[in-house]
Design an enzyme around this catalytic site. Structure first.
Site, short mmCIF file in Angstrom:
data_model
loop_
_atom_site.label_atom_id
_atom_site.label_comp_id
_atom_site.label_asym_id
_atom_site.label_seq_id
_atom_site.Cartn_x
_atom_site.Cartn_y
_atom_site.Cartn_z
N ASP A 1 -5.28 -4.02 17.96
CA ASP A 1 -4.89 -4.93 18.95
C ASP A 1 -5.91 -4.80 20.06
OD1 ASP A 1 -2.30 -4.28 17.87
OD2 ASP A 1 -2.33 -2.28 18.71
N HIS B 1 1.57 1.30 20.14
CA HIS B 1 1.34 0.08 19.32
C HIS B 1 2.82 -0.46 18.84
CE1 HIS B 1 0.07 -2.26 16.09
NE2 HIS B 1 0.56 -1.48 15.16
P1 NAX Z 1 0.83 -1.26 2.00
O1 NAX Z 1 2.26 -1.43 1.85
O2 NAX Z 1 -0.20 -2.50 1.34
O3 NAX Z 1 0.21 0.11 1.46
C1 NAX Z 1 0.95 1.25 2.03
C2 NAX Z 1 0.81 2.17 0.82
O4 NAX Z 1 1.37 3.20 1.20
C3 NAX Z 1 1.45 1.80 -0.58
O5 NAX Z 1 0.27 1.98 -1.76
C4 NAX Z 1 2.41 3.00 -0.45
O6 NAX Z 1 2.74 3.18 -1.96
C5 NAX Z 1 1.75 4.23 0.13
N1 NAX Z 1 2.73 5.20 0.25
C6 NAX Z 1 4.10 5.14 0.62
N2 NAX Z 1 4.46 6.33 0.83
C7 NAX Z 1 3.43 7.30 0.61
C8 NAX Z 1 3.32 8.69 0.86
N3 NAX Z 1 4.23 9.38 0.83
N4 NAX Z 1 2.21 9.36 0.53
C9 NAX Z 1 1.08 8.31 0.43
N5 NAX Z 1 1.09 7.05 0.11
C10 NAX Z 1 2.20 6.66 0.62
O7 NAX Z 1 0.55 -1.34 3.55
P2 NAX Z 1 -0.81 -1.62 4.52
O8 NAX Z 1 -0.76 -3.14 4.65
O9 NAX Z 1 -2.00 -1.11 3.80
O10 NAX Z 1 -0.48 -1.11 5.61
C11 NAX Z 1 -0.28 0.45 5.99
C12 NAX Z 1 0.03 0.95 7.19
O11 NAX Z 1 -0.59 0.34 8.32
C13 NAX Z 1 1.81 0.31 7.29
O12 NAX Z 1 2.40 1.35 7.77
C14 NAX Z 1 1.38 -0.82 8.39
O13 NAX Z 1 2.65 -0.96 9.10
C15 NAX Z 1 0.39 0.00 8.97
N6 NAX Z 1 -0.45 -0.89 10.36
C16 NAX Z 1 -0.62 -0.54 11.48
C17 NAX Z 1 -1.32 -1.14 12.33
C18 NAX Z 1 -1.87 -0.21 13.70
O14 NAX Z 1 -2.51 -1.22 14.36
N7 NAX Z 1 -1.59 0.71 13.78
C19 NAX Z 1 -1.95 -2.43 12.03
C20 NAX Z 1 -2.14 -2.87 10.47
C21 NAX Z 1 -0.95 -2.42 9.77
O15 NAX Z 1 0.22 -3.23 9.78
#
Ligand code: NAX
Length: 331
Positions: free
Chosen positions: A159, A187
């Site tokens: 952000d 956030h």
């Molecule tokens: P993806 O859905 O591509 O990847 C997430 C991964 O986490 C998947 O491979 C899933 O299998 C895995 N996962 C689920 N449960 C798990 C567990 N218990 N242990 C280990 N792995 C697990 O998401 P992606 O686009 O890579 O985003 C990751 C996270 O970042 C999401 O929660 C998203 O909302 C968050 N974000 C946060 C941001 C921030 O500024 N704080 C911005 C970017 C992003 O949107």
């Protein structure tokens, strides 16, 4: 040669991780002379993907990459970890409220916190990216009490970087010449980018953004909504949520935390509140911070106007509600 640092990345089969790994392996996060060992954790159904990503990492032939472990076992993943980047979690599905998301993620963060508590290095630094990032970080802190509370931080750097870019576009200056915006608080969709103290390098010193913007009102209107809606705009055009920019922000965050912020520059991080700016102690709240030798401190004494104060208080309230809800699920 330095000893390698062990870096855990959870959600390692996901899209942010895919963009992040080459940055880590090339030294963009921890420095060009810092070897790393990667621990890649994801869940069982993503096991094959993990293996494929590992093959690509091996084919990258990165001189700094001294080892790669892929696992779906949280304990194996957390062993000896120096730096933990938490990208994994239950994803937000259509129609899910923040509360739904919190309740789905509590169990995950509780288990991962306990594993870090027992198996990671005692001075492990943890960055929580997965949403709801501030509250996931708070749960993690709760269940990893021996990890120092200042070591558990949530990401607001994406952000922050988006806000720098908006200012650079509006003022027609290079983004590298803009600094010191602030993301306050949470956030969330109500996030508040504050440019009241932001500065632009004009070659012979700095000028404040406030002095340079032609339309005073813009900073309290469109600038804020542009930053808030950036994620949606990207989803609409890319049909996937931000990944490259999120990975880059993650990298910026860790680099600044560990190697220090440049003199005269601050960045935004979701840190454990000590009551600065009247924010409830114990919340994970995003503040402007400077870092030196792996330690952050909140920038003090900034003048807060009425508009900013209202936004800061609203975000504090939002985080208190998230916290209360999370605790009601836990106990
Ligand atoms: P993806 O859905 O591509 O990847 C997430 C991964 O986490 C998947 O491979 C899933 O299998 C895995 N996962 C689920 N449960 C798990 C567990 N218990 N242990 C280990 N792995 C697990 O998401 P992606 O686009 O890579 O985003 C990751 C996270 O970042 C999401 O929660 C998203 O909302 C968050 N974000 C946060 C941001 C921030 O500024 N704080 C911005 C970017 C992003 O949107």
């Amino acid at each position: 040669e330095k000893d390698p640092l062990i870096v855990l990345v959870t959600g390692a089969a996901g899209q942010i991780a895919y963009a992040l790994f080459p940055m880590i392996a090339k030294g963009a996060m921890l420095g060009p002379d810092q070897p790393v060992i990667l621990h890649m954790l994801d869940i069982e159904p993503a096991g094959d993907i993990l293996k494929g990503v590992k093959l690509e990492l091996m084919d990258g032939a990165f001189p700094l990459l001294k080892g790669v472990i892929t696992t779906t076992d949280v304990i194996e993943a957390c062993k000896g970890v120096d730096i933990a980047i938490m990208l994994g979690g239950f994803p937000r599905r259509k129609g899910m409220s923040n509360k739904d998301l919190i309740s789905k993620n509590i169990g995950i963060y509780k288990a991962q916190a306990s594993a870090l508590e027992q198996h990671a290095d005692t001075n492990c630094k943890v960055l929580v990216v997965a949403n709801p990032a501030n509250t996931n970080a708070l749960i993690l802190k709760e269940y990893a009490p021996s990890i120092p509370e200042e070591n558990i931080i949530s990401l607001t750097r994406l952000d922050h970087n988006r806000a720098l870019n908006q200012l650079s576009e509006n003022l027609n200056v290079h983004v590298g010449d803009v600094k010191n915006v602030i993301m306050w608080g949470n956030h969330s969709s109500n996030q508040y980018p504050d440019a009241n103290h932001a500065m632009v390098n004009i070659g012979v010193g700095h000028k404040s953004v406030k002095e340079l913007v032609t339309d005073d009102n813009w900073l309290n209107t469109e600038f804020i909504t542009n930053v808030q809606r950036r994620g949606e705009v990207i989803i609409k055009s890319r049909r996937l949520s931000s990944a490259l920019s999120a990975a880059s922000a993650t990298c910026d965050h860790m680099r600044d935390w560990i190697l220090g912020t440049p003199k005269g520059t601050w960045v935004s991080m979701g840190v454990y509140s000590d009551g600065s700016y009247g924010i409830q102690p114990g919340l994970i709240y995003s503040f402007p911070v400077t870092c030196e030798k792996g330690e952050w401190s909140i920038v003090q004494g900034l003048k807060i106007d009425k508009f900013a104060r209202e936004k800061m208080d609203a975000l504090e309230k939002e985080l208190i509600e998230e916290k209360n809800f999370a605790y009601s699920c836990l106990h």
